[in-house]
Design an enzyme around this catalytic site. Structure first.
Site, PDB file in Angstrom:
ATOM      1  N   GLU A  98      73.015  15.942  35.058  1.00  0.00           N
ATOM      2  CA  GLU A  98      73.926  16.949  34.705  1.00  0.00           C
ATOM      3  C   GLU A  98      73.453  18.179  34.665  1.00  0.00           C
ATOM      4  O   GLU A  98      72.183  18.334  34.297  1.00  0.00           O
ATOM      5  CB  GLU A  98      74.654  16.596  33.168  1.00  0.00           C
ATOM      6  CG  GLU A  98      75.639  17.505  32.594  1.00  0.00           C
ATOM      7  CD  GLU A  98      76.334  17.231  31.560  1.00  0.00           C
ATOM      8  OE1 GLU A  98      76.264  16.182  30.904  1.00  0.00           O
ATOM      9  OE2 GLU A  98      77.232  17.834  31.045  1.00  0.00           O
TER      10      GLU A  98
ATOM     11  N   ASN B 293      85.638  14.152  33.556  1.00  0.00           N
ATOM     12  CA  ASN B 293      84.573  13.720  32.497  1.00  0.00           C
ATOM     13  C   ASN B 293      85.317  13.487  31.260  1.00  0.00           C
ATOM     14  O   ASN B 293      85.695  14.438  30.631  1.00  0.00           O
ATOM     15  CB  ASN B 293      83.460  14.507  32.707  1.00  0.00           C
ATOM     16  CG  ASN B 293      82.402  13.995  31.298  1.00  0.00           C
ATOM     17  OD1 ASN B 293      81.707  12.899  31.716  1.00  0.00           O
ATOM     18  ND2 ASN B 293      82.208  14.648  30.382  1.00  0.00           N
ATOM     19  N   GLU B 294      85.181  12.382  30.612  1.00  0.00           N
ATOM     20  CA  GLU B 294      85.333  12.315  29.382  1.00  0.00           C
ATOM     21  C   GLU B 294      86.660  12.994  28.878  1.00  0.00           C
ATOM     22  O   GLU B 294      86.666  13.569  27.698  1.00  0.00           O
ATOM     23  CB  GLU B 294      84.453  12.687  28.482  1.00  0.00           C
ATOM     24  CG  GLU B 294      82.940  11.548  28.494  1.00  0.00           C
ATOM     25  CD  GLU B 294      81.999  11.441  27.671  1.00  0.00           C
ATOM     26  OE1 GLU B 294      81.863  12.599  26.808  1.00  0.00           O
ATOM     27  OE2 GLU B 294      81.041  10.748  27.554  1.00  0.00           O
TER      28      GLU B 294
ATOM     29  N   ASN C 278      79.899  17.087  30.171  1.00  0.00           N
ATOM     30  CA  ASN C 278      80.790  18.034  29.745  1.00  0.00           C
ATOM     31  C   ASN C 278      80.719  19.169  30.662  1.00  0.00           C
ATOM     32  O   ASN C 278      81.970  19.989  30.766  1.00  0.00           O
ATOM     33  CB  ASN C 278      80.393  18.260  28.376  1.00  0.00           C
ATOM     34  CG  ASN C 278      80.452  17.160  27.404  1.00  0.00           C
ATOM     35  OD1 ASN C 278      81.220  16.296  27.865  1.00  0.00           O
ATOM     36  ND2 ASN C 278      79.969  17.150  26.264  1.00  0.00           N
TER      37      ASN C 278
ATOM     38  N   GLU D  40      78.102   6.474  31.795  1.00  0.00           N
ATOM     39  CA  GLU D  40      77.173   7.089  30.936  1.00  0.00           C
ATOM     40  C   GLU D  40      76.828   6.043  29.944  1.00  0.00           C
ATOM     41  O   GLU D  40      77.809   5.522  28.942  1.00  0.00           O
ATOM     42  CB  GLU D  40      77.792   8.321  30.397  1.00  0.00           C
ATOM     43  CG  GLU D  40      77.585   9.542  30.890  1.00  0.00           C
ATOM     44  CD  GLU D  40      78.077  10.998  30.329  1.00  0.00           C
ATOM     45  OE1 GLU D  40      77.794  11.019  29.064  1.00  0.00           O
ATOM     46  OE2 GLU D  40      79.080  11.526  30.870  1.00  0.00           O
TER      47      GLU D  40
ATOM     48  N   GLN E 120      70.361  10.366  30.551  1.00  0.00           N
ATOM     49  CA  GLN E 120      70.341  11.060  31.821  1.00  0.00           C
ATOM     50  C   GLN E 120      69.001  10.574  32.484  1.00  0.00           C
ATOM     51  O   GLN E 120      68.217   9.930  32.006  1.00  0.00           O
ATOM     52  CB  GLN E 120      70.650  12.255  31.865  1.00  0.00           C
ATOM     53  CG  GLN E 120      72.139  12.616  31.090  1.00  0.00           C
ATOM     54  CD  GLN E 120      72.472  14.098  31.368  1.00  0.00           C
ATOM     55  OE1 GLN E 120      71.984  14.854  32.126  1.00  0.00           O
ATOM     56  NE2 GLN E 120      73.716  14.469  30.680  1.00  0.00           N
TER      57      GLN E 120
ATOM     58  N   TYR F  55      76.910   5.659  23.982  1.00  0.00           N
ATOM     59  CA  TYR F  55      75.683   5.987  23.456  1.00  0.00           C
ATOM     60  C   TYR F  55      75.335   5.220  22.157  1.00  0.00           C
ATOM     61  O   TYR F  55      76.301   5.319  21.234  1.00  0.00           O
ATOM     62  CB  TYR F  55      75.654   7.494  23.025  1.00  0.00           C
ATOM     63  CG  TYR F  55      75.741   8.413  24.502  1.00  0.00           C
ATOM     64  CD1 TYR F  55      74.555   8.583  25.249  1.00  0.00           C
ATOM     65  CD2 TYR F  55      76.803   8.879  24.890  1.00  0.00           C
ATOM     66  CE1 TYR F  55      74.531   9.166  26.155  1.00  0.00           C
ATOM     67  CE2 TYR F  55      76.817   9.647  26.036  1.00  0.00           C
ATOM     68  CZ  TYR F  55      75.600   9.788  26.811  1.00  0.00           C
ATOM     69  OH  TYR F  55      75.596  10.421  28.075  1.00  0.00           O
TER      70      TYR F  55
END
Ligand code: AHR
Length: 504
Positions: free
Chosen positions: A27, A172-173, A72, A292, A349, A244
């Site tokens: 990212e 994304n998200e 993000n 992710e 990442q 996460y």
């Protein structure tokens, strides 16, 4: 000493381990790109400014996919800013991470890095401030052979042949309230559906990955996933989930139960996919991409306020220790156990940000502790057949989950190589455990390799020039192979891999 048992048989299988389970994530965040994989002027930089030392470490992991450019970041990013002559590209504030984006690395440069690091992109389009039209133009720029405005611009920018990007992320998200232009499920479903249709008009061979839940703790978890699956059923190729593993400092047992947390995540996602299929009167089983995932307990997202609006400001640099090895390995075992439906994953990442690899600007690159279970599982799990297993043994209590076994393991069969591989973690903090693996109708011949990742201290971490936590051989005294029973003594808080040659 504790004892745990494991039962498998060559005829009881789950599915093949898809190579795409070993994906990474780059990212435009913190020092992942700038002073991570890209650092012109560094002694290891190639003619494009990419660090060869970093690319080598990535290439060794054999990551077929790398998700890019966010995260993000992507929800406020215009891909058109990142193409063409570098000196004409705008510098723009990145409002997701309060940094400055110089746009020195864009899609054409990233394709060059992919070649160097032996990977290929899962390119995420902006569905925050972005539009389906811009997403469609991005596919045209990247994948259309030529003879159209955007494809000819790519050629003029030096990429004569199409990039042929196969995997695309639809935003994304978008369920996360922190996301730029966060949406509710219906609004996201509408824009993602339009984008997917328009992108596939340009290149019908692409595969699209729609946003499922980004966090199982969000109140929309489950509801969001069913709605997205239901509304996108005719265009979606795979449902993306994120997780996460937190809790290292406030709920250590929960932290260590990453495998069981991953089980819950993917089984919930599978449930939503299958419920949507039922609603559509379809037998289609949509697969899951955990695109992710990682351990993340300590590093704060805000960073040092004095570095606000700087290029490549240091952010989310988590130092991983031996406990994170158990978490990463456990999560990967869970994904392998669900190999029939989990077909893609991207550890988040790759460099400097929640990363497998760290760099010092102007200095060396090194492997964090978590690099090694990933390396071993990528090397020896990929392409094999996961076996169904039944496991018995002592447990520990995790308040939010219940009883969780100290030992978690997975067995992979490589019929092409006549090889069986056992991966195991022992999550006991104070006791070694004897693992007895009953291998059913396999006829093992000999142990090819026995490797573990261990340190006396579960807090041990790797730093520049000092890799304290790395694979080492398991001594013969802790191994035995008798007929079809493999016994291995797993040290407390350790990861182990045993490879066996078996008769055809
Ligand atoms: O990986 C760091 C951030 O975590 C990503 O930008 C975002 O998608 C997630 O919340």
């Amino acid at each position: 000493m504790k004892t745990a048992k494991l039962f498998v048989d060559r005829h009881l299988t789950v599915a093949e381990v898809n190579p795409n389970l070993f994906g990474g994530f780059v990212e435009h965040l913190g020092r992942c790109v700038y002073t991570g994989l890209y650092e012109p002027g560094h002694p290891e930089a190639d003619e494009n400014g990419f660090r060869k030392d970093v690319a080598r470490l990535v290439a060794d992991l054999n990551m077929p996919l790398t998700r890019y450019p966010g995260g993000n970041f992507v929800s406020g990013f215009d891909w058109k800013d990142s193409i063409g002559p570098k000196e004409k590209r705008p510098r723009k504030p990145d409002y997701a991470w309060d940094a400055m984006e110089p746009n020195e690395v864009g899609v054409d440069e990233f394709m060059k890095w992919c070649k160097l690091a032996n990977t290929s992109p899962l390119y995420v389009v902006n569905l925050g401030t972005g539009t389906p039209k811009s997403a469609q133009e991005c596919v045209e720029y990247c994948n259309f052979p030529g003879g159209s405005y955007w494809s000819d611009l790519r050629r003029a920018n030096g990429a004569e042949h199409p990039h042929n990007i196969r995997w695309w992320g639809l935003g994304n998200e978008m369920d996360g309230p922190w996301q730029i232009c966060h949406k509710n499920a219906e609004d996201y479903a509408k824009v993602a559906h339009d984008a997917a249709k328009m992108m596939k008009m340009v290149d019908p061979t692409i595969k699209v990955c729609a946003n499922g839940s980004c966090n199982p703790g969000l109140p929309t978890f489950g509801d969001w996933d069913y709605t997205i699956m239901d509304r996108l059923f005719d265009v979606i190729d795979i449902l993306s989930m994120h997780i996460y593993f937190n809790g290292k400092d406030d709920d250590f047992p929960f932290f260590l139960a990453a495998a069981e947390r991953m089980d819950h995540l993917v089984e919930s996602a599978i449930g939503c996919c299958d419920a949507a299929a039922a609603h559509h009167q379809s037998r289609r089983k949509v697969d899951i991409a955990v695109d992710e995932w990682n351990a993340w307990s300590r590093a704060k997202s805000e960073g040092n306020q004095e570095t606000k609006w700087q290029v490549g400001r240091s952010l989310v640099e988590e130092t991983y220790d031996l406990s994170d090895v158990l978490v990463v390995a456990g999560a990967m075992m869970s994904m392998m156990d669900h190999a029939d439906r989990v077909k893609l994953a991207c550890i988040a990442q790759t460099v400097n940000v929640l990363s497998l690899i760290m760099t010092r600007p102007g200095g060396p690159a090194w492997a964090q502790t978590t690099y090694y279970p990933f390396l071993l599982m990528s090397k020896h799990g990929r392409g094999g057949i996961v076996l169904r297993s039944s496991q018995e043994g002592p447990t520990f209590e995790v308040k939010k989950i219940g009883e969780v076994p100290f030992v978690r393991s997975v067995v992979i069969h490589h019929p092409d190589k006549n090889e069986v591989v056992l991966f195991a973690i022992n999550r006991s903090l104070d006791e070694d455990t004897e693992l007895q693996a009953e291998l059913g109708s396999f006829q093992p011949e000999r142990i090819l390799e026995a490797t573990e990742i261990y340190h006396d201290s579960i807090d041990a971490a790797n730093t520049e020039g000092n890799e304290m936590v790395a694979p080492a051989g398991i001594p013969e005294s802790r191994l035995s192979l008798q007929e079809n029973r493999l016994t291995v003594t797993l040290q407390k808080h350790s990861f182990a891999m045993v490879r066996l040659a078996v008769k055809q």
